[in-house]
Motif scaffolding. Structure first.
Motif, PDB file in Angstrom:
ATOM      1  N   MET A  45     -10.447 -17.492   6.491  1.00 36.08           N
ATOM      2  CA  MET A  45      -9.049 -17.571   5.950  1.00 36.08           C
ATOM      3  C   MET A  45      -8.817 -16.572   4.969  1.00 36.08           C
ATOM      4  N   GLY A  46      -9.729 -16.510   4.001  1.00 33.39           N
ATOM      5  CA  GLY A  46      -9.552 -15.417   3.146  1.00 33.39           C
ATOM      6  C   GLY A  46      -9.462 -13.961   3.570  1.00 33.39           C
ATOM      7  N   VAL A  47     -10.040 -13.627   4.448  1.00 30.97           N
ATOM      8  CA  VAL A  47     -10.059 -12.309   5.430  1.00 30.97           C
ATOM      9  C   VAL A  47      -8.564 -12.217   6.023  1.00 30.97           C
ATOM     10  N   PHE A  48      -8.210 -13.283   6.542  1.00 31.74           N
ATOM     11  CA  PHE A  48      -6.757 -13.309   7.264  1.00 31.74           C
ATOM     12  C   PHE A  48      -5.610 -13.096   6.370  1.00 31.74           C
ATOM     13  N   TYR A  49      -5.780 -13.813   5.364  1.00 33.62           N
ATOM     14  CA  TYR A  49      -4.757 -13.525   4.277  1.00 33.62           C
ATOM     15  C   TYR A  49      -4.579 -12.493   3.501  1.00 33.62           C
ATOM     16  N   SER A  50      -5.962 -11.956   3.183  1.00 32.23           N
ATOM     17  CA  SER A  50      -6.243 -10.572   2.573  1.00 32.23           C
ATOM     18  C   SER A  50      -5.535  -9.432   3.656  1.00 32.23           C
ATOM     19  N   VAL A  51      -5.712  -9.798   4.863  1.00 32.49           N
ATOM     20  CA  VAL A  51      -4.938  -8.495   5.702  1.00 32.49           C
ATOM     21  C   VAL A  51      -3.492  -8.769   5.732  1.00 32.49           C
ATOM     22  N   PHE A  52      -3.018 -10.085   5.588  1.00 34.39           N
ATOM     23  CA  PHE A  52      -1.459 -10.362   5.531  1.00 34.39           C
ATOM     24  C   PHE A  52      -1.152  -9.843   4.354  1.00 34.39           C
ATOM     25  N   THR A  53      -1.577 -10.043   3.228  1.00 31.38           N
ATOM     26  CA  THR A  53      -0.999  -9.487   1.912  1.00 31.38           C
ATOM     27  C   THR A  53      -0.988  -7.946   1.840  1.00 31.38           C
ATOM     28  N   ILE A  54      -1.979  -7.079   2.325  1.00 37.56           N
ATOM     29  CA  ILE A  54      -1.984  -5.899   2.273  1.00 37.56           C
ATOM     30  C   ILE A  54      -0.816  -5.419   3.448  1.00 37.56           C
ATOM     31  N   ALA A  55      -0.876  -6.031   4.468  1.00 41.16           N
ATOM     32  CA  ALA A  55       0.379  -5.618   5.400  1.00 41.16           C
ATOM     33  C   ALA A  55       1.654  -5.966   5.005  1.00 41.16           C
ATOM     34  N   ALA A  56       1.732  -6.934   4.033  1.00 38.03           N
ATOM     35  CA  ALA A  56       3.101  -7.082   3.328  1.00 38.03           C
ATOM     36  C   ALA A  56       3.549  -6.252   2.320  1.00 38.03           C
ATOM     37  N   ALA A  57       2.356  -5.741   1.691  1.00 39.99           N
ATOM     38  CA  ALA A  57       2.441  -4.793   0.540  1.00 39.99           C
ATOM     39  C   ALA A  57       3.030  -3.438   1.109  1.00 39.99           C
ATOM     40  N   VAL A  58       2.286  -2.988   2.119  1.00 40.05           N
ATOM     41  CA  VAL A  58       2.654  -1.800   3.079  1.00 40.05           C
ATOM     42  C   VAL A  58       4.014  -1.727   3.252  1.00 40.05           C
ATOM     43  N   HIS A  59       4.412  -2.819   4.184  1.00 38.22           N
ATOM     44  CA  HIS A  59       5.734  -3.133   4.717  1.00 38.22           C
ATOM     45  C   HIS A  59       6.811  -2.928   3.729  1.00 38.22           C
ATOM     46  N   SER A  60       6.867  -3.691   2.472  1.00 39.53           N
ATOM     47  CA  SER A  60       7.701  -3.755   1.364  1.00 39.53           C
ATOM     48  C   SER A  60       7.671  -2.224   0.866  1.00 39.53           C
ATOM     49  N   SER A  61       6.588  -1.797   0.745  1.00 40.32           N
ATOM     50  CA  SER A  61       6.613  -0.267   0.041  1.00 40.32           C
ATOM     51  C   SER A  61       7.640   0.754   0.638  1.00 40.32           C
ATOM     52  N   ILE A  62       7.271   0.619   2.170  1.00 40.04           N
ATOM     53  CA  ILE A  62       7.819   1.635   2.932  1.00 40.04           C
ATOM     54  C   ILE A  62       9.307   1.130   3.152  1.00 40.04           C
ATOM     55  N   GLY A  63       9.782  -0.169   3.190  1.00 37.46           N
ATOM     56  CA  GLY A  63      11.030  -0.619   3.096  1.00 37.46           C
ATOM     57  C   GLY A  63      11.758  -0.164   1.852  1.00 37.46           C
ATOM     58  N   LEU A  64      11.159  -0.344   0.579  1.00 39.71           N
ATOM     59  CA  LEU A  64      11.720  -0.082  -0.640  1.00 39.71           C
ATOM     60  C   LEU A  64      11.944   1.221  -0.738  1.00 39.71           C
ATOM     61  N   ARG A  65      11.177   2.488  -0.282  1.00 41.93           N
ATOM     62  CA  ARG A  65      11.276   3.656  -0.061  1.00 41.93           C
ATOM     63  C   ARG A  65      12.694   4.478   0.541  1.00 41.93           C
TER      64      ARG A  65
END
Length: 103
Positions: A45-65
């Motif tokens: 679950m930790g690996v899953f949520y880590s991947v999910f967290t990084i994907a959300a960070a990438v997605h939000s950064s691209i959207g804000l840009r």
């Protein structure tokens, strides 16, 4: 969008025992201590949520840009620098939250 059903499924397993009972944690059935007992040591679950967290960070950064460019007209290296810092802050806080749940 792809990970949303997965997140609901994992939340259902952790908090309700079946994917259809993912709202069990909101009905007063589990305390935060009980949730932490179920998630502690669950490295999958930790690996899953880590991947999910990084994907959300990438997605939000691209959207804000995109918003900075289209709405504010902000371009160049400064917006990239600010959003890189924002991305790193999201990653650090998200991964530390995952660590708090799993470790």
């Amino acid at each position: 969008m792809v990970l949303a059903p997965c997140e609901r499924h994992v939340a259902g397993i952790v908090c309700g025992g079946a994917s259809g009972r993912h709202d069990y944690r909101d009905s007063g059935g589990l305390s935060s201590t009980e949730i932490l007992q179920r998630t502690s040591g669950n490295y999958a679950m930790g690996v899953f949520y880590s991947v999910f967290t990084i994907a959300a960070a990438v997605h939000s950064s691209i959207g804000l840009r995109t918003v900075a460019f289209e709405v504010l007209g902000w371009r160049g290296a400064s917006v990239n620098l600010i959003l890189t810092v924002f991305f790193l802050m999201l990653c650090v806080t998200g991964i530390s939250a995952v660590g708090g749940l799993v470790l």
